[in-house]
Design an enzyme around this catalytic site. Structure first.
Site, PDB file in Angstrom:
ATOM      1  N   HIS A 105      35.385  33.261  32.144  1.00 42.80           N
ATOM      2  CA  HIS A 105      35.530  34.609  31.595  1.00 42.80           C
ATOM      3  C   HIS A 105      35.486  34.518  30.073  1.00 42.80           C
ATOM      4  CE1 HIS A 105      37.392  36.541  35.280  1.00 42.80           C
ATOM      5  NE2 HIS A 105      37.667  35.275  35.535  1.00 42.80           N
ATOM      6  N   HIS A 117      33.361  30.025  37.462  1.00 39.24           N
ATOM      7  CA  HIS A 117      32.941  30.981  36.421  1.00 39.24           C
ATOM      8  C   HIS A 117      33.909  30.922  35.251  1.00 39.24           C
ATOM      9  CE1 HIS A 117      35.545  33.070  39.329  1.00 39.24           C
ATOM     10  NE2 HIS A 117      36.043  33.702  38.282  1.00 39.24           N
TER      11      HIS A 117
HETATM   12  P1  AMP Z   1      38.498  35.401  39.096  1.00 40.79           P
HETATM   13  O1  AMP Z   1      39.680  36.304  39.349  1.00 40.79           O
HETATM   14  O2  AMP Z   1      38.696  34.427  37.997  1.00 40.79           O
HETATM   15  O3  AMP Z   1      37.983  34.785  40.377  1.00 40.79           O
HETATM   16  O4  AMP Z   1      37.356  36.366  38.560  1.00 40.79           O
HETATM   17  C1  AMP Z   1      36.431  37.003  39.356  1.00 40.79           C
HETATM   18  C2  AMP Z   1      35.951  38.166  38.568  1.00 40.79           C
HETATM   19  O5  AMP Z   1      34.722  38.590  39.117  1.00 40.79           O
HETATM   20  C3  AMP Z   1      36.889  39.374  38.588  1.00 40.79           C
HETATM   21  O6  AMP Z   1      37.302  39.661  37.268  1.00 40.79           O
HETATM   22  C4  AMP Z   1      36.032  40.483  39.192  1.00 40.79           C
HETATM   23  O7  AMP Z   1      36.254  41.704  38.542  1.00 40.79           O
HETATM   24  C5  AMP Z   1      34.631  39.972  38.949  1.00 40.79           C
HETATM   25  N1  AMP Z   1      33.613  40.434  39.870  1.00 40.79           N
HETATM   26  C6  AMP Z   1      33.666  40.478  41.221  1.00 40.79           C
HETATM   27  N2  AMP Z   1      32.509  40.932  41.736  1.00 40.79           N
HETATM   28  C7  AMP Z   1      31.689  41.166  40.679  1.00 40.79           C
HETATM   29  C8  AMP Z   1      30.351  41.652  40.537  1.00 40.79           C
HETATM   30  N3  AMP Z   1      29.613  41.987  41.615  1.00 40.79           N
HETATM   31  N4  AMP Z   1      29.849  41.784  39.292  1.00 40.79           N
HETATM   32  C9  AMP Z   1      30.588  41.458  38.215  1.00 40.79           C
HETATM   33  N5  AMP Z   1      31.832  40.995  38.274  1.00 40.79           N
HETATM   34  C10 AMP Z   1      32.399  40.849  39.483  1.00 40.79           C
END
Ligand code: AMP
Ligand code: ZN
Length: 136
Positions: free
Chosen positions: A102, A100
């Site tokens: 950001h 993903h």
């Molecule tokens: P990372 O730390 O780069 O793996 O980012 C994962 C991101 O996904 C984090 O910033 C979480 O807040 C976000 N996240 C986890 N579950 C969900 C969800 N169900 N909907 C939206 N964002 C999410």
């Protein structure tokens, strides 16, 4: 679709998200622990874990959508700038093992080095997603 992958479940529409954009290749939705107002995640629908196991063609298509969504956020929020972050591996802060990107909108006075989010208000996120919803 990978079992037990929360982002695959979002991509499949099996669990809800604060969706901003969707097409055949990607889904973009608000992060529920936003670093800033409008913090959005862009994911390919097809599961891969990180940058290195994602095919180049997929990456090219996803980055084109990152650009599209970022331009929309900049205009509609509006924000003054934005960071793109893409974490690989737990040591790098990756918590969800579905690749993903950001998009972190930045506003005058923000510390651009801060990437720590806080639990978002669900009603506020729903209203923001409605305001940011993009046509295909
Ligand atoms: P990372 O730390 O780069 O793996 O980012 C994962 C991101 O996904 C984090 O910033 C979480 O807040 C976000 N996240 C986890 N579950 C969900 C969800 N169900 N909907 C939206 N964002 C999410
Ligand atoms: Zn997945």
């Amino acid at each position: 679709m990978k079992n037990d992958c929360i982002f695959c479940a979002i991509a499949a529409g099996e669990i809800p998200s604060f969706k901003v954009y969707e097409d055949d290749v990607v889904v973009a939705y608000l992060d529920i622990n936003p670093v800033s107002e409008g913090h959005t995640l862009v994911i390919p629908k097809k599961h891969t874990e990180g940058l290195l196991d994602t095919p180049d063609e997929t990456l090219a298509a996803v980055v084109a959508r990152v650009k599209l969504v970022a331009a929309h956020l900049k205009k509609v929020l509006p924000c003054d700038g934005f960071n793109i972050a893409q974490n690989n591996g737990e040591v790098a802060g990756q918590t969800v093992k579905h690749v993903h990107f950001h998009i972190v909108p930045r506003y005058k006075g923000d510390d651009p080095l801060v990437f720590k989010g806080a639990k978002g208000d669900m009603e506020r996120l729903a209203a923001l997603a409605a305001r940011l919803a993009m046509p295909r």
